[in-house]
Write a protein that holds these residues in place. Structure first.
Motif, PDB file in Angstrom:
ATOM      1  N   GLU A   1      45.993  49.817 -23.412  1.00  0.00           N
ATOM      2  CA  GLU A   1      46.463  49.171 -24.502  1.00  0.00           C
ATOM      3  C   GLU A   1      46.983  50.155 -25.651  1.00  0.00           C
ATOM      4  OE1 GLU A   1      42.474  47.888 -25.838  1.00  0.00           O
ATOM      5  OE2 GLU A   1      42.272  46.465 -24.544  1.00  0.00           O
ATOM      6  N   VAL A   2      46.694  51.352 -25.704  1.00  0.00           N
ATOM      7  CA  VAL A   2      47.186  52.546 -26.569  1.00  0.00           C
ATOM      8  C   VAL A   2      48.675  52.855 -25.974  1.00  0.00           C
ATOM      9  CG1 VAL A   2      46.869  54.839 -27.265  1.00  0.00           C
ATOM     10  CG2 VAL A   2      44.881  53.451 -27.201  1.00  0.00           C
ATOM     11  N   GLU A   3      48.643  52.919 -24.713  1.00  0.00           N
ATOM     12  CA  GLU A   3      49.858  53.576 -24.150  1.00  0.00           C
ATOM     13  C   GLU A   3      50.969  52.377 -24.395  1.00  0.00           C
ATOM     14  OE1 GLU A   3      51.527  54.709 -19.718  1.00  0.00           O
ATOM     15  OE2 GLU A   3      49.454  55.647 -20.355  1.00  0.00           O
ATOM     16  N   LEU A   4      50.621  51.230 -24.320  1.00  0.00           N
ATOM     17  CA  LEU A   4      51.717  50.021 -24.131  1.00  0.00           C
ATOM     18  C   LEU A   4      51.675  49.578 -25.722  1.00  0.00           C
ATOM     19  CD1 LEU A   4      50.554  47.903 -20.815  1.00  0.00           C
ATOM     20  CD2 LEU A   4      52.454  49.555 -21.530  1.00  0.00           C
ATOM     21  N   GLY A   5      50.821  50.087 -26.521  1.00  0.00           N
ATOM     22  CA  GLY A   5      50.848  49.407 -28.017  1.00  0.00           C
ATOM     23  C   GLY A   5      50.739  47.745 -28.138  1.00  0.00           C
ATOM     24  N   ILE A   6      49.983  47.464 -27.215  1.00  0.00           N
ATOM     25  CA  ILE A   6      49.697  45.883 -27.295  1.00  0.00           C
ATOM     26  C   ILE A   6      48.180  45.829 -28.022  1.00  0.00           C
ATOM     27  CG2 ILE A   6      51.116  45.307 -25.713  1.00  0.00           C
ATOM     28  CD1 ILE A   6      48.942  45.235 -23.674  1.00  0.00           C
ATOM     29  N   PRO A   7      47.941  44.391 -28.651  1.00  0.00           N
ATOM     30  CA  PRO A   7      46.721  44.318 -29.112  1.00  0.00           C
ATOM     31  C   PRO A   7      45.330  44.149 -27.864  1.00  0.00           C
ATOM     32  CG  PRO A   7      48.171  42.675 -29.993  1.00  0.00           C
ATOM     33  CD  PRO A   7      48.728  43.716 -28.806  1.00  0.00           C
ATOM     34  N   VAL A   8      44.127  44.703 -28.253  1.00  0.00           N
ATOM     35  CA  VAL A   8      43.254  44.463 -27.213  1.00  0.00           C
ATOM     36  C   VAL A   8      43.034  43.116 -26.980  1.00  0.00           C
ATOM     37  CG1 VAL A   8      40.536  44.613 -27.307  1.00  0.00           C
ATOM     38  CG2 VAL A   8      42.031  46.222 -28.715  1.00  0.00           C
ATOM     39  N   ASP A   9      42.928  42.263 -27.754  1.00  0.00           N
ATOM     40  CA  ASP A   9      42.673  40.587 -27.300  1.00  0.00           C
ATOM     41  C   ASP A   9      44.029  40.359 -26.439  1.00  0.00           C
ATOM     42  OD1 ASP A   9      40.310  40.677 -28.683  1.00  0.00           O
ATOM     43  OD2 ASP A   9      41.320  39.869 -30.356  1.00  0.00           O
ATOM     44  N   THR A  10      45.177  40.743 -26.479  1.00  0.00           N
ATOM     45  CA  THR A  10      46.290  40.351 -25.698  1.00  0.00           C
ATOM     46  C   THR A  10      46.115  40.560 -24.409  1.00  0.00           C
ATOM     47  OG1 THR A  10      47.660  40.425 -27.675  1.00  0.00           O
ATOM     48  CG2 THR A  10      48.811  40.533 -25.508  1.00  0.00           C
ATOM     49  N   LEU A  11      45.902  41.970 -24.276  1.00  0.00           N
ATOM     50  CA  LEU A  11      45.489  42.533 -22.680  1.00  0.00           C
ATOM     51  C   LEU A  11      44.436  42.026 -22.093  1.00  0.00           C
ATOM     52  CD1 LEU A  11      46.500  44.219 -20.340  1.00  0.00           C
ATOM     53  CD2 LEU A  11      45.184  46.148 -21.416  1.00  0.00           C
ATOM     54  N   TYR A  12      43.265  41.814 -23.020  1.00  0.00           N
ATOM     55  CA  TYR A  12      42.111  41.063 -22.315  1.00  0.00           C
ATOM     56  C   TYR A  12      42.491  39.696 -21.800  1.00  0.00           C
ATOM     57  CZ  TYR A  12      37.536  38.714 -22.232  1.00  0.00           C
ATOM     58  OH  TYR A  12      36.190  38.185 -21.908  1.00  0.00           O
ATOM     59  N   GLY A  13      43.206  38.905 -22.345  1.00  0.00           N
ATOM     60  CA  GLY A  13      43.517  37.624 -22.137  1.00  0.00           C
ATOM     61  C   GLY A  13      44.208  37.394 -21.009  1.00  0.00           C
ATOM     62  N   TRP A  14      45.077  38.591 -20.756  1.00  0.00           N
ATOM     63  CA  TRP A  14      45.939  38.511 -19.581  1.00  0.00           C
ATOM     64  C   TRP A  14      45.011  39.127 -18.310  1.00  0.00           C
ATOM     65  CZ3 TRP A  14      50.109  42.124 -21.822  1.00  0.00           C
ATOM     66  CH2 TRP A  14      50.825  41.554 -22.336  1.00  0.00           C
ATOM     67  N   VAL A  15      44.265  40.126 -18.495  1.00  0.00           N
ATOM     68  CA  VAL A  15      43.036  40.349 -17.472  1.00  0.00           C
ATOM     69  C   VAL A  15      42.244  38.853 -17.027  1.00  0.00           C
ATOM     70  CG1 VAL A  15      41.203  41.738 -16.831  1.00  0.00           C
ATOM     71  CG2 VAL A  15      43.057  42.730 -17.886  1.00  0.00           C
ATOM     72  N   ARG A  16      41.876  38.378 -18.089  1.00  0.00           N
ATOM     73  CA  ARG A  16      41.110  37.177 -17.860  1.00  0.00           C
ATOM     74  C   ARG A  16      41.931  36.071 -17.133  1.00  0.00           C
ATOM     75  NH1 ARG A  16      39.207  34.937 -23.036  1.00  0.00           N
ATOM     76  NH2 ARG A  16      41.184  33.971 -23.188  1.00  0.00           N
ATOM     77  N   ALA A  17      43.093  35.956 -17.308  1.00  0.00           N
ATOM     78  CA  ALA A  17      44.046  35.142 -16.811  1.00  0.00           C
ATOM     79  C   ALA A  17      44.008  35.255 -15.200  1.00  0.00           C
ATOM     80  CB  ALA A  17      45.467  34.897 -17.422  1.00  0.00           C
ATOM     81  N   VAL A  18      44.173  36.712 -14.999  1.00  0.00           N
ATOM     82  CA  VAL A  18      44.276  37.215 -13.475  1.00  0.00           C
ATOM     83  C   VAL A  18      42.971  36.654 -12.803  1.00  0.00           C
ATOM     84  CG1 VAL A  18      44.504  38.973 -12.127  1.00  0.00           C
ATOM     85  CG2 VAL A  18      46.053  38.907 -13.850  1.00  0.00           C
ATOM     86  N   LYS A  19      41.799  37.009 -13.374  1.00  0.00           N
ATOM     87  CA  LYS A  19      40.512  36.438 -12.909  1.00  0.00           C
ATOM     88  C   LYS A  19      40.364  35.154 -12.879  1.00  0.00           C
ATOM     89  CE  LYS A  19      38.164  40.497 -14.699  1.00  0.00           C
ATOM     90  NZ  LYS A  19      37.152  41.243 -15.556  1.00  0.00           N
ATOM     91  N   GLU A  20      40.922  34.381 -13.645  1.00  0.00           N
ATOM     92  CA  GLU A  20      40.851  32.976 -13.425  1.00  0.00           C
ATOM     93  C   GLU A  20      41.945  32.130 -12.746  1.00  0.00           C
ATOM     94  OE1 GLU A  20      40.736  31.658 -17.410  1.00  0.00           O
ATOM     95  OE2 GLU A  20      38.885  32.057 -17.866  1.00  0.00           O
TER      96      GLU A  20
END
Length: 109
Positions: A29-48
């Motif tokens: 998140e820090v390296e890419l400069g994206i919000p915490v919730d955004t990356l979390y949502g993408w990770v969750r989308a992969v799991k689902e």
């Protein structure tokens, strides 16, 4: 007040999730400069199964556990040590036989 939302293409999301899997979500998140919730949502989308990150992606069921990874790493390190010792022995034996060959060649002169 309207929020300024960025749009991310699928390839960016896939690469971000892969980076997150490699270095951890917080660092990604820090390296890419994206919000915490955004990356979390993408990770969750992969799991689902809503976001496909391609081959090489593991689910919790197919991924090695940390204990298995550590065990494999220890076995590899042990094998590397054994091979290094073997190489050292062979180098010493080679030097010994080369020296004895030189001595016998000098003695036959």
């Amino acid at each position: 007040m309207a929020r300024n939302q960025r749009k991310y293409n699928t390839e960016y999301k896939v690469q971000a999730v892969k980076l997150s899997n490699e270095i951890g979500s917080s660092k990604a998140e820090v390296e890419l400069g994206i919000p915490v919730d955004t990356l979390y949502g993408w990770v969750r989308a992969v799991k689902e199964g809503r976001l496909d990150i391609g081959g090489g992606a593991h689910t919790p069921q197919t991924a090695m556990s940390l204990a298995e990874e550590l065990n494999t790493l220890k076995q590899q390190e042990k094998e590397i040590r054994r091979l290094k010792e073997e190489n050292e022995f062979l180098a010493e034996a080679s030097a010994f036989f080369a020296a004895s060959r030189r001595k016998s060649a000098k003695g036959s002169e």
